[in-house]
Design a protein around this motif. Structure first.
Motif, short mmCIF file in Angstrom:
data_model
loop_
_atom_site.label_atom_id
_atom_site.label_comp_id
_atom_site.label_asym_id
_atom_site.label_seq_id
_atom_site.Cartn_x
_atom_site.Cartn_y
_atom_site.Cartn_z
N GLN A 260 0.57 -0.97 0.25
CA GLN A 260 -0.08 0.01 0.11
C GLN A 260 0.92 1.23 -0.22
O GLN A 260 1.95 1.60 0.72
CB GLN A 260 -1.05 -0.27 1.62
N ALA A 261 0.43 2.36 -0.82
CA ALA A 261 1.62 3.84 -0.96
C ALA A 261 0.05 4.06 -1.05
O ALA A 261 -1.21 4.85 -0.95
CB ALA A 261 1.59 3.86 -2.26
N GLY A 262 0.31 5.29 0.39
CA GLY A 262 0.36 6.71 0.78
C GLY A 262 -0.04 6.65 2.65
O GLY A 262 -0.05 6.35 3.20
N THR A 263 0.26 8.49 2.08
CA THR A 263 0.54 8.79 3.67
C THR A 263 0.39 9.69 4.32
O THR A 263 0.31 10.14 5.38
CB THR A 263 2.11 9.66 3.50
N SER A 264 -1.81 9.90 3.58
CA SER A 264 -2.62 10.39 4.90
C SER A 264 -3.17 10.00 5.88
O SER A 264 -2.03 8.78 6.16
CB SER A 264 -3.71 10.93 3.38
N ALA A 265 -3.31 10.76 7.11
CA ALA A 265 -3.81 9.77 8.00
C ALA A 265 -4.61 8.74 7.41
O ALA A 265 -4.43 7.82 8.35
CB ALA A 265 -4.01 10.80 8.79
N ARG A 266 -5.53 8.70 6.78
CA ARG A 266 -6.89 7.43 6.58
C ARG A 266 -5.00 6.31 5.48
O ARG A 266 -6.13 5.37 5.94
CB ARG A 266 -8.12 8.26 5.67
N GLY A 267 -4.48 7.10 4.97
CA GLY A 267 -4.00 6.04 3.92
C GLY A 267 -3.21 5.16 5.28
O GLY A 267 -2.57 4.32 5.03
N ARG A 383 1.26 18.04 2.43
CA ARG A 383 3.05 18.30 2.46
C ARG A 383 3.02 19.94 2.34
O ARG A 383 4.25 20.40 2.85
CB ARG A 383 3.34 17.92 1.90
N PHE A 384 2.39 20.83 1.01
CA PHE A 384 2.81 22.45 1.46
C PHE A 384 1.69 23.03 1.82
O PHE A 384 2.16 24.43 1.54
CB PHE A 384 3.02 22.01 -0.03
N LEU A 385 0.90 22.76 2.81
CA LEU A 385 0.04 23.43 3.45
C LEU A 385 0.91 24.63 4.79
O LEU A 385 -0.11 25.19 5.41
CB LEU A 385 -0.64 22.66 3.74
N GLY A 386 2.21 23.80 5.52
CA GLY A 386 2.24 24.09 6.37
C GLY A 386 2.14 23.42 7.75
O GLY A 386 0.66 23.65 8.28
N THR A 387 2.81 23.09 8.33
CA THR A 387 2.84 21.67 9.36
C THR A 387 3.47 22.39 10.58
O THR A 387 5.29 23.37 10.26
CB THR A 387 2.77 20.87 9.40
N ASP A 388 4.14 22.18 11.74
CA ASP A 388 4.11 22.38 12.39
C ASP A 388 4.78 23.15 13.09
O ASP A 388 6.20 23.83 13.06
CB ASP A 388 4.98 21.21 13.18
N GLY A 389 3.78 24.56 13.16
CA GLY A 389 4.90 25.95 13.10
C GLY A 389 5.95 26.63 12.07
O GLY A 389 6.03 27.88 12.06
#
Length: 504
Positions: A260-267, A383-389
């Motif tokens: 399985q390939a996918g790194t979203s939370a649901r994935g 991945r491009f929405l900005g995370t962890d401050g």
């Protein structure tokens, strides 16, 4: 899968600076029999090039021969001899689209277009190799599970148990929906709801119809199979129904190895329940480490041995006899890339045309929750929405990050010792189990890796001197059992005389 770019011999975020002749990664006991082995696969498509970048015009590339069986036979035999675990074929019916249509550059540049059906190549490659496994992508959103189960059971027979199924809920979903005449695209989370049931029914067919010794094959008695050891399947779910008998007798693995390939939370949640091998997105080292840990933790919550899951990441490797020669080769590839190439790739994966957006603003300038954007290629949006401050990158910065990277994972450039150092360090730092090589110049990059890096990895004890044999599952798990592990949820679908009546 996008990668952090770090070049051996130069300063870099994950591992700092290393010398031109390489340096050892984190300390390991290379004489220890418990040293973690490095599993290796190769990521391919049956098309002009891999990863949504531009490389086929280069003299080192032979990927224009993707129509020719000899091209794939050479690659498969090369990997078989070098001790790779499997050859992985990405696949799908979709194509890049901008404003709903195929862009001219995708056609002119051969960017994720066109592509053959790689499943049809696999039996020939298996026949001409000794031990190499073969993994192919098949979506849960198109065929009925009975069709998919029959196809993979057939492949498992024809390969002698060396096949795996890369489970995806879809790719380029908007174009696929239109191509198949659907009025609308199924939403992201709904696709996973459907996929849960899809895999359940496939497992029911593989594991729940035929008992292990149902096939008799007695010519004298004229008995092929014992009818008392076949069990009718009755499956009634929200999305799929099936009543009857699975027409393919048990193959060597019964169930193909589940990828399985996918790194979203649901994935990640889906992978923790179902996958035996997970292909995570290589963005940053920290994020990769977090994704690996999350998948293993979720697997444990599902009652599975978290270390039994093989977690791998994509890596583009440019290796040569010296550091400077490797850098020069990589530069030749980079010189072929443009913003337009990046835009075609990203639009095909996410439905977003980066060149139509304001370059100095982030992706949040769009309404990401409606329409195609936000419902496909979710990992490459998140991945491009900005995370962890950290602030979200601008569109200009996204284009720069993706240039020459496409959907590829990490990048390593250097001499054989430098490449081996970086692979060891990355694996040890993140708890990865190995890598899928994503060649730039195909098959030259694979030939270079086999000749220069594999001997170094064997010398360090990361790869065995003699490659493993057996089914693909046996090679990946070292369990000695070609079938699903007892703690895998698929084990509950195994036939239980006198009947197998299974529901979701």
């Amino acid at each position: 899968m996008l990668r952090v770019c770090y070049v051996a011999g130069q300063p870099n975020e994950p591992f700092g600076s290393i010398g031109r002749e390489g340096r050892p990664g984190p300390p390991t006991d290379r004489d220890s029999p418990t040293m973690k082995q490095m599993h290796l696969g190769v990521f391919e498509v049956a098309g002009p090039q891999v990863g949504g970048t531009l490389s086929w015009p280069h003299p080192r590339s032979e990927s224009l021969r993707f129509h020719e069986l000899d091209h794939w036979i050479h690659i498969a035999q090369l990997l078989d001899a070098a001790g790779f675990d499997f050859l992985f074929f990405a696949d799908g019916y979709g194509f890049p689209a901008i404003d709903g249509d195929l862009p001219d550059l995708a056609v002119r540049g051969g960017i994720n277009f066109p592509a053959l059906d790689p499943a049809l190549i696999i039996p020939t490659l298996a026949h001409l190799t000794e031990r190499l496994g073969f993994v192919v992508t098949s979506s849960t959103g198109l065929d009925h599970p009975v069709q998919t189960a029959r196809r993979f059971a057939t492949l498992d027979h024809l390969t002698g148990g060396r096949v795996g199924w890369n489970i995806v809920t879809g790719a380029s979903q908007n174009t696929v929906a239109q191509l198949f005449g659907h009025t609308e695209m199924t939403q992201h989370d709904a696709r996973y709801d459907q996929a849960d049931e899809y895999v359940d029914l496939a497992l029911t067919l593989w594991e729940g119809c035929w008992e292990d010794d149902a096939v008799v094959g007695d010519k004298t008695a004229g008995v092929f199979a014992d009818p008392d050891k076949l069990h009718r399947i009755e499956y009634a779910g929200e999305h799929f129904r099936s009543s009857g008998y699975f027409t393919v007798d048990p193959s060597p693995q019964r169930t193909p190895v589940l990828f399985q390939a996918g790194t979203s939370a649901r994935g990640r949640a889906y992978a923790a329940r179902n996958a035996e091998c997970v292909f995570v997105q290589g963005t940053t080292v920290d994020q990769t480490r977090a994704n690996v840990a999350d998948i293993r933790a979720r697997a444990a919550e599902n009652g599975r041995d978290p270390q039994s899951i093989r977690v791998m990441v994509g890596v583009t490797i440019t290796v040569a006899a010296t550091h400077d020669e490797a850098l020069a080769l990589r530069q030749e590839f980079d010189d072929l890339q443009t913003d337009e190439v990046v835009a075609v790739l990203y639009a095909g994966n996410t439905g977003i045309d980066l060149l139509a957006l304001h370059p100095d603003l982030p992706l949040s300038q769009m309404n990401n929750g409606t329409g195609p954007a936000g419902q496909m290629g979710q990992s490459n949006i998140d991945r491009f929405l900005g995370t962890d401050g950290r602030p979200a990158p601008t569109v200009r910065e996204i284009l720069d990050q993706l240039r020459g990277r496409g959907t590829r994972g990490f990048e390593v450039v250097g001499s054989p010792t430098e490449v081996a150092d970086q692979l060891e360090a990355l694996m040890d730092d993140t708890d990865l189990d190995g890598f899928l090589l994503e060649p730039v110049f195909d098959p030259a990059d694979l030939e270079d890796f086999a000749a220069l890096v594999v001997p170094e990895l064997r010398r360090r004890g990361r790869m065995p001197a003699v490659a493993a044999t057996g089914t693909l599952r046996e090679q990946l798990t070292a369990s000695g059992d070609p079938h699903l592990a007892a703690d895998h949820r698929g084990a509950r679908f195994r036939v239980s005389p006198p009947a197998a009546v299974l529901a979701p």
